[in-house]
Design an enzyme around this catalytic site. Structure first.
Site, PDB file in Angstrom:
ATOM      1  CG  ASP A   1      80.584 123.513  55.484  1.00 32.42           C
ATOM      2  OD1 ASP A   1      80.345 123.549  56.699  1.00 32.42           O
ATOM      3  OD2 ASP A   1      81.078 122.525  54.916  1.00 32.42           O
TER       4      ASP A   1
ATOM      5  CG  PHE B   1      85.818 117.664  52.813  1.00 29.87           C
ATOM      6  CD1 PHE B   1      85.828 118.996  53.222  1.00 29.87           C
ATOM      7  CD2 PHE B   1      86.707 117.270  51.826  1.00 29.87           C
ATOM      8  CE1 PHE B   1      86.711 119.915  52.659  1.00 29.87           C
ATOM      9  CE2 PHE B   1      87.595 118.181  51.250  1.00 29.87           C
ATOM     10  CZ  PHE B   1      87.593 119.499  51.670  1.00 29.87           C
TER      11      PHE B   1
HETATM   12  P1  XMP Z   1      81.462 128.261  55.372  1.00 29.36           P
HETATM   13  O1  XMP Z   1      81.541 127.202  56.446  1.00 29.36           O
HETATM   14  O2  XMP Z   1      81.913 129.584  55.885  1.00 29.36           O
HETATM   15  O3  XMP Z   1      82.553 127.777  54.350  1.00 29.36           O
HETATM   16  O4  XMP Z   1      80.107 128.281  54.723  1.00 29.36           O
HETATM   17  C1  XMP Z   1      82.474 127.937  53.013  1.00 29.36           C
HETATM   18  C2  XMP Z   1      83.785 127.617  52.366  1.00 29.36           C
HETATM   19  O5  XMP Z   1      84.419 126.470  52.964  1.00 29.36           O
HETATM   20  C3  XMP Z   1      84.939 125.616  51.990  1.00 29.36           C
HETATM   21  N1  XMP Z   1      84.242 124.318  52.073  1.00 29.36           N
HETATM   22  C4  XMP Z   1      84.538 123.195  51.409  1.00 29.36           C
HETATM   23  N2  XMP Z   1      85.514 122.945  50.529  1.00 29.36           N
HETATM   24  N3  XMP Z   1      84.748 120.715  50.319  1.00 29.36           N
HETATM   25  C5  XMP Z   1      85.616 121.695  49.987  1.00 29.36           C
HETATM   26  O6  XMP Z   1      86.483 121.443  49.173  1.00 29.36           O
HETATM   27  C6  XMP Z   1      83.752 120.878  51.197  1.00 29.36           C
HETATM   28  O7  XMP Z   1      82.977 119.944  51.477  1.00 29.36           O
HETATM   29  C7  XMP Z   1      83.637 122.194  51.774  1.00 29.36           C
HETATM   30  N4  XMP Z   1      82.776 122.746  52.676  1.00 29.36           N
HETATM   31  C8  XMP Z   1      83.183 124.028  52.830  1.00 29.36           C
HETATM   32  C9  XMP Z   1      84.685 126.297  50.673  1.00 29.36           C
HETATM   33  O8  XMP Z   1      85.816 127.041  50.296  1.00 29.36           O
HETATM   34  C10 XMP Z   1      83.561 127.249  50.923  1.00 29.36           C
HETATM   35  O9  XMP Z   1      83.559 128.404  50.106  1.00 29.36           O
END
Ligand code: XMP
Ligand code: MG
Length: 184
Positions: A107, A156
């Protein structure tokens, strides 16, 4: 669990189970081509990466072992902060080992960039990244990812290991939730 079990709760299916399976087959071929028969340690990031680990690992010809990490990122609500705490560390020493991180989704990239720095300090032989999903529009830090399944919009998503408050992880596809689900 399938679409009929969550009728009305999923707004739309972004990526079907068949599309995920076909893309993972291609990714496994890319990964095999890179390692050329060298051994690799697959490092799955719990809990989201369980499906990706199970499916991708079984498509590899490369001899592979599995290990797991669980991390929690401090932040406000659903936003990642990049400040990460290790909840479960690797069981094995990765010094001089080919490590392939297997992620469900990237993300902001903050969690992954922290993880890369952490694992690099243990001096693996090589460190590469594979992820099923990536949200390019959400990127806050530039992280080089070697194998990407699908780039998706900044929405999401749930399913295929991804949850909303613990639910929907066991869906075989990736989809967005209907707004009323967030409303409680
Ligand atoms: P970052 O922002 O650090 O986050 O790259 C990565 C982690 O955030 C969670 N994540 C999600 N979980 N739907 C989810 O169920 C989403 O759209 C989503 N986006 C981020 C996930 O745990 C990932 O490893
Ligand atoms: Mg994750």
């Amino acid at each position: 669990m399938d679409a009929k079990d969550v009728e009305g709760e999923i707004e739309k299916v972004l990526i079907s189970a068949e599309e995920i399976d076909a893309r993972l087959t291609e990714m496994a071929a890319e990964i095999d081509a890179y390692y050329q028969g060298e051994k690799v340690l697959l490092v799955g990031v719990l809990n989201g990466a369980v499906m990706a680990m199970a499916d991708l690992s079984r498509k590899l010809s490369t001899p592979a072992q599995m290990d797991w990490m669980a991390v929690s990122s401090y932040g406000s609500g659903t936003k990642s902060s990049g400040v990460v705490r290790i909840l479960k560390d690797l069981a094995s020493d990765i010094h001089d080992v080919n490590v392939l991180i297997v992620e469900d989704i990237i993300d902001s990239g903050l969690t992954l960039s922290w993880l890369i720095a952490n694992l690099k300090s243990r001096e693996p032989k090589s460190l590469r990244i594979a992820t099923v999903l990536r949200k390019p529009e959400a990127a806050k830090v530039e992280v080089h990812v070697d194998h990407v399944g699908f780039d998706i919009p900044n929405e999401f998503v749930v399913g295929y290991g991804l949850d909303y408050a613990g639910d929907y992880r066991t869906l075989p596809f990736v989809g967005t939730l209907a707004p009323h689900v967030y409303g409680g």
